[in-house]
Design a protein around this motif. Structure first.
Motif, PDB file in Angstrom:
ATOM      1  N   PHE A 154       0.847  -1.182   0.000  1.00 40.20           N
ATOM      2  CA  PHE A 154       0.000   0.000   0.000  1.00 40.20           C
ATOM      3  C   PHE A 154       0.884   1.233   0.000  1.00 40.20           C
ATOM      4  N   ASP A 155       0.637   2.150  -0.922  1.00 41.66           N
ATOM      5  CA  ASP A 155       1.465   3.350  -1.011  1.00 41.66           C
ATOM      6  C   ASP A 155       0.826   4.544  -0.309  1.00 41.66           C
ATOM      7  N   LEU A 156      -0.250   4.312   0.418  1.00 38.86           N
ATOM      8  CA  LEU A 156      -0.946   5.319   1.213  1.00 38.86           C
ATOM      9  C   LEU A 156      -1.550   6.452   0.376  1.00 38.86           C
ATOM     10  N   THR A 157      -1.872   6.170  -0.870  1.00 40.49           N
ATOM     11  CA  THR A 157      -2.674   7.103  -1.643  1.00 40.49           C
ATOM     12  C   THR A 157      -4.117   6.917  -1.218  1.00 40.49           C
ATOM     13  N   CYS A 158      -4.981   7.811  -1.632  1.00 46.72           N
ATOM     14  CA  CYS A 158      -6.405   7.688  -1.275  1.00 46.72           C
ATOM     15  C   CYS A 158      -6.974   6.363  -1.748  1.00 46.72           C
ATOM     16  N   GLU A 159      -6.613   5.957  -2.951  1.00 47.19           N
ATOM     17  CA  GLU A 159      -7.139   4.701  -3.496  1.00 47.19           C
ATOM     18  C   GLU A 159      -6.676   3.500  -2.683  1.00 47.19           C
ATOM     19  N   SER A 160      -5.406   3.462  -2.314  1.00 47.02           N
ATOM     20  CA  SER A 160      -4.920   2.323  -1.546  1.00 47.02           C
ATOM     21  C   SER A 160      -5.460   2.344  -0.115  1.00 47.02           C
ATOM     22  N   MET A 161      -5.646   3.523   0.461  1.00 48.29           N
ATOM     23  CA  MET A 161      -6.235   3.608   1.800  1.00 48.29           C
ATOM     24  C   MET A 161      -7.678   3.108   1.782  1.00 48.29           C
ATOM     25  N   LEU A 162      -8.415   3.420   0.739  1.00 47.05           N
ATOM     26  CA  LEU A 162      -9.792   2.930   0.611  1.00 47.05           C
ATOM     27  C   LEU A 162      -9.792   1.411   0.473  1.00 47.05           C
ATOM     28  N   ARG A 163      -8.884   0.874  -0.325  1.00 43.98           N
ATOM     29  CA  ARG A 163      -8.777  -0.581  -0.482  1.00 43.98           C
ATOM     30  C   ARG A 163      -8.390  -1.224   0.850  1.00 43.98           C
ATOM     31  N   MET A 164      -7.455  -0.619   1.569  1.00 46.22           N
ATOM     32  CA  MET A 164      -7.033  -1.135   2.860  1.00 46.22           C
ATOM     33  C   MET A 164      -8.202  -1.121   3.854  1.00 46.22           C
ATOM     34  N   THR A 165      -8.993  -0.066   3.842  1.00 44.54           N
ATOM     35  CA  THR A 165     -10.147   0.038   4.734  1.00 44.54           C
ATOM     36  C   THR A 165     -11.120  -1.087   4.459  1.00 44.54           C
ATOM     37  N   SER A 166     -11.346  -1.388   3.204  1.00 44.83           N
ATOM     38  CA  SER A 166     -12.272  -2.454   2.861  1.00 44.83           C
ATOM     39  C   SER A 166     -11.740  -3.819   3.283  1.00 44.83           C
ATOM     40  N   ILE A 167     -10.439  -4.028   3.206  1.00 44.90           N
ATOM     41  CA  ILE A 167      -9.849  -5.290   3.675  1.00 44.90           C
ATOM     42  C   ILE A 167      -9.982  -5.397   5.190  1.00 44.90           C
ATOM     43  N   ILE A 168      -9.650  -4.340   5.898  1.00 41.92           N
ATOM     44  CA  ILE A 168      -9.728  -4.353   7.364  1.00 41.92           C
ATOM     45  C   ILE A 168     -11.179  -4.519   7.823  1.00 41.92           C
ATOM     46  N   ALA A 169     -12.112  -3.882   7.141  1.00 35.97           N
ATOM     47  CA  ALA A 169     -13.530  -3.972   7.514  1.00 35.97           C
ATOM     48  C   ALA A 169     -14.036  -5.416   7.443  1.00 35.97           C
ATOM     49  N   GLY A 170     -13.474  -6.218   6.559  1.00 35.57           N
ATOM     50  CA  GLY A 170     -13.903  -7.603   6.424  1.00 35.57           C
ATOM     51  C   GLY A 170     -13.124  -8.581   7.290  1.00 35.57           C
ATOM     52  N   ALA A 171     -12.189  -8.075   8.084  1.00 33.41           N
ATOM     53  CA  ALA A 171     -11.339  -8.943   8.894  1.00 33.41           C
ATOM     54  C   ALA A 171     -11.931  -9.198  10.275  1.00 33.41           C
ATOM     55  N   ARG A 172     -11.486 -10.262  10.918  1.00 38.24           N
ATOM     56  CA  ARG A 172     -11.896 -10.558  12.288  1.00 38.24           C
ATOM     57  C   ARG A 172     -10.989  -9.888  13.304  1.00 38.24           C
ATOM     58  N   ALA A 173      -9.788  -9.480  12.873  1.00 42.22           N
ATOM     59  CA  ALA A 173      -8.829  -8.827  13.754  1.00 42.22           C
ATOM     60  C   ALA A 173      -7.790  -8.118  12.908  1.00 42.22           C
ATOM     61  N   TYR A 174      -7.112  -7.165  13.537  1.00 38.51           N
ATOM     62  CA  TYR A 174      -5.974  -6.503  12.905  1.00 38.51           C
ATOM     63  C   TYR A 174      -4.718  -7.042  13.570  1.00 38.51           C
ATOM     64  N   ILE A 175      -3.792  -7.549  12.769  1.00 40.91           N
ATOM     65  CA  ILE A 175      -2.477  -7.952  13.270  1.00 40.91           C
ATOM     66  C   ILE A 175      -1.465  -7.169  12.455  1.00 40.91           C
ATOM     67  N   GLY A 176      -0.718  -6.317  13.098  1.00 42.78           N
ATOM     68  CA  GLY A 176       0.259  -5.535  12.361  1.00 42.78           C
ATOM     69  C   GLY A 176       0.972  -4.556  13.261  1.00 42.78           C
ATOM     70  N   LEU A 177       1.685  -3.665  12.623  1.00 42.70           N
ATOM     71  CA  LEU A 177       2.477  -2.683  13.343  1.00 42.70           C
ATOM     72  C   LEU A 177       1.666  -1.457  13.705  1.00 42.70           C
ATOM     73  N   MET A 178       2.227  -0.624  14.581  1.00 41.02           N
ATOM     74  CA  MET A 178       1.634   0.684  14.835  1.00 41.02           C
ATOM     75  C   MET A 178       1.900   1.507  13.582  1.00 41.02           C
ATOM     76  N   SER A 179       0.833   1.778  12.830  1.00 42.50           N
ATOM     77  CA  SER A 179       0.996   2.402  11.524  1.00 42.50           C
ATOM     78  C   SER A 179      -0.347   2.936  11.046  1.00 42.50           C
ATOM     79  N   GLY A 180      -0.366   3.427   9.841  1.00 41.68           N
ATOM     80  CA  GLY A 180      -1.604   3.915   9.240  1.00 41.68           C
ATOM     81  C   GLY A 180      -2.715   2.875   9.244  1.00 41.68           C
ATOM     82  N   PRO A 181      -2.426   1.612   8.884  1.00 38.95           N
ATOM     83  CA  PRO A 181      -3.492   0.610   8.929  1.00 38.95           C
ATOM     84  C   PRO A 181      -4.076   0.417  10.326  1.00 38.95           C
ATOM     85  N   LEU A 182      -3.266   0.549  11.375  1.00 40.34           N
ATOM     86  CA  LEU A 182      -3.797   0.444  12.736  1.00 40.34           C
ATOM     87  C   LEU A 182      -4.755   1.592  13.022  1.00 40.34           C
TER      88      LEU A 182
END
Length: 77
Positions: A2-30
């Motif tokens: 993810f390059d943190l453009t608006c399009e990739s952030m929207l795609r990331m949001t949709s992936i996270i919204a469908g997940a049961r949990a977030y596993i990752g670093l302290m970062s934009g996705p968190l």
């Protein structure tokens, strides 16, 4: 990747919204995951992170060098 453009952030949001949990670093996705009611599992080494700015709640787990089993135990089935 993810390059943190608006399009990739929207795609990331949709992936996270469908997940049961977030596993990752302290970062934009968190930050995005914080908008959802799910466990947030943030593994770290216990030495090099500044923990003074983290969120504390029953949903946030800052685990020092967890095993896979420890992570899986916190994810709802």
């Amino acid at each position: 990747h993810f390059d943190l453009t608006c399009e990739s952030m929207l795609r990331m949001t949709s992936i996270i919204a469908g997940a049961r949990a977030y596993i990752g670093l302290m970062s934009g996705p968190l930050v995005i995951a914080n908008g959802f009611n799910m466990p947030k599992l943030v593994p770290h080494n216990g030495r090099s992170w500044d923990m003074s700015h983290v969120m504390y709640s029953p949903q946030h787990h800052y685990l020092v060098e967890p095993t896979v089993e420890q992570l899986l135990a916190l994810i709802p089935s």
